[in-house]
Design an enzyme around this catalytic site. Sequence first.
Site, mmCIF file in Angstrom:
data_model
loop_
_atom_site.group_PDB
_atom_site.id
_atom_site.type_symbol
_atom_site.label_atom_id
_atom_site.label_comp_id
_atom_site.label_asym_id
_atom_site.label_seq_id
_atom_site.Cartn_x
_atom_site.Cartn_y
_atom_site.Cartn_z
ATOM 1 N N ARG A 138 0.836 -1.211 0.000
ATOM 2 C CA ARG A 138 0.000 0.000 0.000
ATOM 3 C C ARG A 138 0.871 1.260 0.000
ATOM 4 N NH1 ARG A 138 -4.786 -1.167 3.074
ATOM 5 N NH2 ARG A 138 -5.826 -2.942 2.143
ATOM 6 N N ASP A 198 -16.547 8.038 8.006
ATOM 7 C CA ASP A 198 -15.399 7.144 7.879
ATOM 8 C C ASP A 198 -14.159 7.989 8.139
ATOM 9 O OD1 ASP A 198 -15.107 4.174 6.351
ATOM 10 O OD2 ASP A 198 -13.268 5.356 6.416
HETATM 11 C C1 LIG Z 1 -14.063 -3.067 5.763
HETATM 12 S S1 LIG Z 1 -14.741 -1.460 5.720
HETATM 13 C C2 LIG Z 1 -16.388 -1.782 6.248
HETATM 14 C C3 LIG Z 1 -17.414 -0.971 5.489
HETATM 15 C C4 LIG Z 1 -18.871 -1.245 5.849
HETATM 16 N N1 LIG Z 1 -19.135 -0.898 7.234
HETATM 17 C C5 LIG Z 1 -19.242 -2.684 5.579
HETATM 18 O O1 LIG Z 1 -19.401 -3.458 6.519
HETATM 19 O O2 LIG Z 1 -19.378 -3.043 4.406
HETATM 20 C C6 LIG Z 1 -13.999 -0.713 7.170
HETATM 21 C C7 LIG Z 1 -14.003 0.807 7.153
HETATM 22 O O3 LIG Z 1 -13.629 1.277 8.452
HETATM 23 C C8 LIG Z 1 -12.911 2.478 8.286
HETATM 24 N N2 LIG Z 1 -12.131 2.765 9.504
HETATM 25 C C9 LIG Z 1 -11.025 2.151 9.964
HETATM 26 N N3 LIG Z 1 -10.595 2.728 11.096
HETATM 27 C C10 LIG Z 1 -11.460 3.738 11.373
HETATM 28 C C11 LIG Z 1 -11.551 4.709 12.412
HETATM 29 N N4 LIG Z 1 -10.662 4.760 13.411
HETATM 30 N N5 LIG Z 1 -12.572 5.599 12.368
HETATM 31 C C12 LIG Z 1 -13.486 5.561 11.361
HETATM 32 N N6 LIG Z 1 -13.441 4.669 10.349
HETATM 33 C C13 LIG Z 1 -12.447 3.760 10.349
HETATM 34 C C14 LIG Z 1 -12.050 2.211 7.055
HETATM 35 O O4 LIG Z 1 -11.592 3.390 6.451
HETATM 36 C C15 LIG Z 1 -12.997 1.396 6.178
HETATM 37 O O5 LIG Z 1 -13.630 2.187 5.224
#
Ligand SMILES: C[S@@+](CC[C@H](N)C(=O)[O-])C[C@H]1O[C@@H](n2cnc3c(N)ncnc32)[C@H](O)[C@@H]1O
Length: 282
Positions: free
Chosen positions: A43, A150
């Site tokens: 990445r 997010d």
């Molecule tokens: C795997 S995706 C899940 C998306 C959706 N909730 C789903 O279940 O399809 C995880 C998301 O969490 C976000 N994320 C990770 N750490 C975070 C944080 N500390 N605060 C807010 N968002 C976060 C990432 O950027 C990513 O877009």
Amino acid sequence: MRKKVMLNTYELEDAEFDTFKQLIYDETGIKLTELKKALVRARLTKRIRKLGLDSFKDYNEYLKNNYDAEKFDFINSITTNKTDFFREPRHFDYIKNVVLPELDNMKLKKIRIWSSACSSGEEPYTIGISLLEYYENKRNKPEIKILATDIDTNVLEKAKIGIYTFEQVKGIDSPLLKKYFQKGKGENEGLFRIKDSLKNIIYFRRLNLQDETYPMKGHFDIIFCRNVIIYFDKETQSRMFKRFSKYIADNGYLFIGHSENITRICDDFYLKGNTIYGKVLK
Ligand SMILES: C[S@@+](CC[C@H](N)C(=O)[O-])C[C@H]1O[C@@H](n2cnc3c(N)ncnc32)[C@H](O)[C@@H]1O
């Protein structure tokens, strides 16, 4: 022995990986294990190339010297954003069959929902479609507001634009696709744009779930926090759900991902259904 991972000409030394690991943990709560080293290398290699730098060592220096500006791209490079429309569909059936009839009985004028790790928007748009469908033929229609947040500014930008490829929307039932998406023509052939009727009920903002307080007032009737806590350690999860309990209505619902479980890490929520929680009133 020092381990080195090679990708083309870039090497990720343990010392630099440790620095990145700590920074990401402090900023986002994401706990990177040794197993994620190859992922981090791949990445960040893209970012290093984009910046025209020559090594992880240079990037580490660059990050230190330009922290306030670079931290967003650094974080964006590390997050995993996998998502889908109608992912884990049982949750949307439960909302339709259990949660909304219950909220109807309360005769709410407004329903507030928070999709707290919304990635590129598929989750909040699916929630929006589910609610608009439910209320379509009902006499009493509460105002629906969905906050979608997010930490990753790249995915949030995509979510706000709300344009998806055929591959991304192909799982959506065709009547719903027609109703809520504008099919692209000409040079936009193969693209599907979210219609305003759906877009207008969703507000996208950057929010870090690790922040000690969140800038929202009032309480949410439904919170989605799916497929994000798997990246956090138990202490981080526990602190976060304690915070969540302040932002959810007394009879609100919390949805987490199907591979996640919070029963042993927090006593602010109790299990109502598989991966569906209610608030413990204290
Ligand atoms: C795997 S995706 C899940 C998306 C959706 N909730 C789903 O279940 O399809 C995880 C998301 O969490 C976000 N994320 C990770 N750490 C975070 C944080 N500390 N605060 C807010 N968002 C976060 C990432 O950027 C990513 O877009």
